[in-house]
Design an enzyme around this catalytic site. Sequence first.
Site, short mmCIF file in Angstrom:
data_model
loop_
_atom_site.label_atom_id
_atom_site.label_comp_id
_atom_site.label_asym_id
_atom_site.label_seq_id
_atom_site.Cartn_x
_atom_site.Cartn_y
_atom_site.Cartn_z
N ASP A 214 -0.16 -0.40 17.99
CA ASP A 214 0.19 -0.68 16.60
C ASP A 214 1.64 -0.23 16.37
OD1 ASP A 214 -0.04 -1.43 13.91
OD2 ASP A 214 -2.08 -0.67 13.77
N GLU B 57 -2.83 -0.89 3.17
CA GLU B 57 -3.10 0.25 4.05
C GLU B 57 -3.27 1.54 3.25
OE1 GLU B 57 -0.76 0.29 7.64
OE2 GLU B 57 -0.57 -1.89 7.64
#
Length: 525
Positions: A141, A330
């Site tokens: 990521d 997020e």
Amino acid sequence: MIVTDLVWILDEEAGALYLQVDEGLVVGGFQQCHRARQTGVGHPVHGHEVGDGGTEYGSSTTGTYTIDQGVTKVTRQQLEAVHLAPYRTAVERGIGTVMPSYSSLDILGDGQGPVKMHARGDMINGVLKGRMGFDGFVISDWNAIDQLPGDYSSHVRTSVDAGVDMMMVPYSYKDFTAQLVDEVRAGRISERRIDDAVSRILTQKFRLGLFEHPYADTAHAPQIGSAAHRAVARQAAAESQVLLKNSGGVLPLKRGQKVYVAGSNADDLGNQTGGWTVTWQGASGTHTQGTTILDGMRRDGDVTYSKDASAPTAGYDVGVVVVGETPYAEGVGDVGNGHDMQLSAADKAAVDKVCAAMKCAVLIVSGRPQLIGDRLGEIDGLVASWLPGTEGDGVADVLYGKRPFTGQLPVTWPRSEAQLPINVGDTTYDPQFPYGWGLTTLTKAPEGGAVTLKALAVAAAVAEKAGAGDTGRALVTKARLIVQQKAGTSITEAVAKPFADADHLSLTGRYGAAVEKLITAYRAA
């Protein structure tokens, strides 16, 4: 990933617990699209391995996040049954790339405690590449290796040895490359490991045809945002609307009605589209092209708009109050990080004023359920609008009956934050609306009550045995409508538990058992 706690639901990335989608169809669809065009870089990526949606509230150590990038504590059995299951299907169907999560995994009883996924060689090398036979490549990521313990050389060495093949380090790629070379020359990372990573990456590039066609085919780029594309987005927005309550048939609206529209999200394109729209966090207001829900309603009916409901309310047939969240993405949107699951004071006031003056429908535009139980009695119609995107016309289509309401809840809708996390299969399961709930304006519920349900159970069992999926699902839908009609909004735990179980059974092809569960819910209603 499979989300188990609604307080941080990443609407743009997450799947709901027990939402048994045939992931093979999704993977296969991407691959078939690629093969059909023979060019481009389309490549399905499966993230975030593993357990990212199961992190515990309060476990995150990233800035002010409360749950995103936190710790998932599970038994080995829970890990296999819930979090690893989607990866087995994806690998079997030929997924090309997997991305580990920022989060940490703590497998109870293994003695390791919480370990960042980018460092869990037992999961990446052992389970994913080894036991499951994944032959694609693993990509990190965004800058995720920086969260590993130790110095930068340790970050590089640990992540590479754990099985991460490609690093997403957009700003420090030169430092990463230099450090990787140093680690190999010092013998701390083997050349064999580098060869493995390179071969995995090159294999996928060959499979994608990138050496023959290294650049995406942009011939159709001018069609992005075209009328045809927006028509599809409009249809998707309409089909995603979930009708939770509809007392007195307040919806669909009639074209001749005088409609009073209020609420913070009735005329805000940014709030409709949410996070990851143009920018990471998105933004309220108009920052892209599209139509708001109000725009769509104005095309279809006689509408007066007052955002805060300050305009006089006399003389209207029905009110529509569009409320909900502002954009986030997020961990910035974690509950407890400047967010909660309550309507704003202004939205509550608008609901109270409009619904006290006339029949009303409330639309909740949000990335996760909002708590509405204390006002449910004064609301005639309630719709989970989620984030309908740029095409507010799609929402207006179902409000005015151009398209029917057909959506079902893909998550459980809780009564309070104290219930969270709440999921199908919990020992105590008493939500405001259970998983799978969704009224429809497409058709009326079949008559006959218990007698009809028994007949549907027999027919569903036959369909299941014959492998007739379409028939089986249609029979379960009929049974579900009968139960919803009887239950109304008086949904007790005795109704909710078998109702949600039935939808899960239906999604896994057990149609006869699903209708039997619905019979149990009907008796309790």
